[in-house]
Design a protein around this motif. Structure first.
Motif, PDB file in Angstrom:
ATOM      1  N   LEU A 176      43.265  32.702  39.663  1.00 13.24           N
ATOM      2  CA  LEU A 176      42.466  31.479  39.642  1.00 13.24           C
ATOM      3  C   LEU A 176      41.195  31.634  40.461  1.00 13.24           C
ATOM      4  O   LEU A 176      40.365  30.758  40.512  1.00 13.24           O
ATOM      5  N   ALA A 177      41.096  32.781  41.113  1.00 12.77           N
ATOM      6  CA  ALA A 177      39.926  32.990  41.967  1.00 12.77           C
ATOM      7  C   ALA A 177      38.970  33.960  41.307  1.00 12.77           C
ATOM      8  O   ALA A 177      38.696  35.037  41.796  1.00 12.77           O
ATOM      9  N   GLN A 178      38.476  33.594  40.131  1.00 12.62           N
ATOM     10  CA  GLN A 178      37.528  34.463  39.449  1.00 12.62           C
ATOM     11  C   GLN A 178      36.175  34.353  40.138  1.00 12.62           C
ATOM     12  O   GLN A 178      35.976  33.535  41.021  1.00 12.62           O
ATOM     13  N   GLU A 179      35.244  35.209  39.717  1.00 11.62           N
ATOM     14  CA  GLU A 179      33.941  35.245  40.369  1.00 11.62           C
ATOM     15  C   GLU A 179      33.314  33.845  40.383  1.00 11.62           C
ATOM     16  O   GLU A 179      33.167  33.222  39.345  1.00 11.62           O
ATOM     17  N   PRO A 180      32.912  33.362  41.534  1.00 13.68           N
ATOM     18  CA  PRO A 180      32.325  32.020  41.607  1.00 13.68           C
ATOM     19  C   PRO A 180      30.971  31.940  40.905  1.00 13.68           C
ATOM     20  O   PRO A 180      30.586  30.878  40.440  1.00 13.68           O
ATOM     21  N   CYS A 224      30.228  33.434  38.196  1.00 13.98           N
ATOM     22  CA  CYS A 224      30.438  33.892  36.832  1.00 13.98           C
ATOM     23  C   CYS A 224      29.984  32.820  35.846  1.00 13.98           C
ATOM     24  O   CYS A 224      30.357  31.660  35.951  1.00 13.98           O
ATOM     25  N   ALA A 225      29.163  33.204  34.890  1.00 12.65           N
ATOM     26  CA  ALA A 225      28.673  32.240  33.905  1.00 12.65           C
ATOM     27  C   ALA A 225      29.745  31.918  32.870  1.00 12.65           C
ATOM     28  O   ALA A 225      29.809  30.798  32.358  1.00 12.65           O
ATOM     29  N   ARG A 226      30.571  32.925  32.537  1.00 10.98           N
ATOM     30  CA  ARG A 226      31.594  32.730  31.511  1.00 10.98           C
ATOM     31  C   ARG A 226      32.844  33.529  31.897  1.00 10.98           C
ATOM     32  O   ARG A 226      32.792  34.748  31.969  1.00 10.98           O
ATOM     33  N   ASN A 227      33.925  32.821  32.151  1.00 11.77           N
ATOM     34  CA  ASN A 227      35.191  33.473  32.479  1.00 11.77           C
ATOM     35  C   ASN A 227      35.947  33.829  31.201  1.00 11.77           C
ATOM     36  O   ASN A 227      35.790  33.169  30.181  1.00 11.77           O
TER      37      ASN A 227
HETATM   38  C1  LIG Z   1      34.752  30.766  36.509  1.00 14.27           C
HETATM   39  O1  LIG Z   1      35.772  30.814  37.488  1.00 14.27           O
HETATM   40  C2  LIG Z   1      35.293  30.505  38.810  1.00 14.27           C
HETATM   41  C3  LIG Z   1      36.442  30.694  39.759  1.00 14.27           C
HETATM   42  O2  LIG Z   1      37.575  29.989  39.323  1.00 14.27           O
HETATM   43  C4  LIG Z   1      34.746  29.095  38.851  1.00 14.27           C
HETATM   44  O3  LIG Z   1      34.229  28.837  40.131  1.00 14.27           O
HETATM   45  C5  LIG Z   1      33.657  28.957  37.816  1.00 14.27           C
HETATM   46  O4  LIG Z   1      33.232  27.623  37.763  1.00 14.27           O
HETATM   47  C6  LIG Z   1      34.149  29.393  36.449  1.00 14.27           C
HETATM   48  N1  LIG Z   1      33.011  29.373  35.549  1.00 14.27           N
HETATM   49  C7  LIG Z   1      33.047  28.730  34.406  1.00 14.27           C
HETATM   50  C8  LIG Z   1      31.783  28.790  33.620  1.00 14.27           C
HETATM   51  O5  LIG Z   1      34.022  28.131  34.001  1.00 14.27           O
END
Ligand SMILES: *[C@@H]1O[C@H](CO)[C@@H](O)[C@H](O)[C@H]1NC(C)=O
Ligand SMILES: *[C@@H]1O[C@H](CO)[C@@H](O)[C@H](O)[C@H]1NC(C)=O
Ligand SMILES: *[C@@H]1O[C@H](CO)[C@@H](O)[C@H](O)[C@H]1NC(C)=O
Length: 146
Positions: free
Chosen positions: A22-26, A28-31
């Protein structure tokens, strides 16, 4: 019964190996989360991301030949401000001239946006996804995301 518990163990092991799921790159434009059957080219094609960008942004997780993807693994498709989402999937017979022209961009911009492609454009492969934006989008390597 045995099969079911073995399956539960595998799922638990996969989940446990991604404590940061749940701790993906903050920034990040697209997870994205890896699903069964994914390859780097397939993920890139279905999400409008270049193969280079996908591998570059996730260079800390994905190996050079993209053979170590794991189901459930979180990836980032692009970093905010450096995210090319205008792409072309390479087909047999494609050339950089033709790809650039069809996309309304130039070969110079195409090469700048796809640093993995050599200047003669002889190393593109069928299924590879190229960024065909008509402006240069700087893709920083993984250094900025960790
Ligand atoms: C991607 O994941 C991060 C960490 O959970 C979050 O902060 C960010 O808003 C997410 N980005 C999108 C575009 O959903
Ligand atoms: C990818 O780009 C195409 C062309 O602009 C668009 O039709 C499609 O909806 C996009 N797909 C995704 C997943 O963004
Ligand atoms: C790329 O990352 C490096 C290291 O984090 C940083 O110093 C540099 O400003 C970044 N470049 C861009 C264009 O974001």
């Amino acid at each position: 019964m045995l099969f079911r518990s073995a399956f539960a163990l595998v799922v638990a092991a996969v989940a446990a190996s991604y404590p940061g799921v749940l701790a993906q790159e903050p920034n990040c434009a697209r997870n994205y989360t890896v699903v069964a059957g994914d390859t780097c080219n397939l993920i890139a094609a279905k999400t409008n991301t270049s193969t280079y960008q996908l591998e570059s942004v996730n260079a800390d997780k994905v190996n050079a030949d993209c053979s170590n993807l794991a189901i459930g693994e979180p990836l980032c498709l692009g970093i905010v401000g450096q995210d090319c989402d205008v792409v072309h999937v390479v087909e047999a017979g494609d050339s950089c001239d033709a790809i650039a022209e069809a996309a309304g961009t130039t070969v110079d911009i195409l090469l700048a946006n796809n640093p993995n492609v050599n200047s003669d454009c002889t190393n593109i492969g069928v299924g590879e996804v190229l960024c065909t934006a008509n402006e240069i989008i700087v893709v920083n390597s993984t250094a900025s995301t960790v």
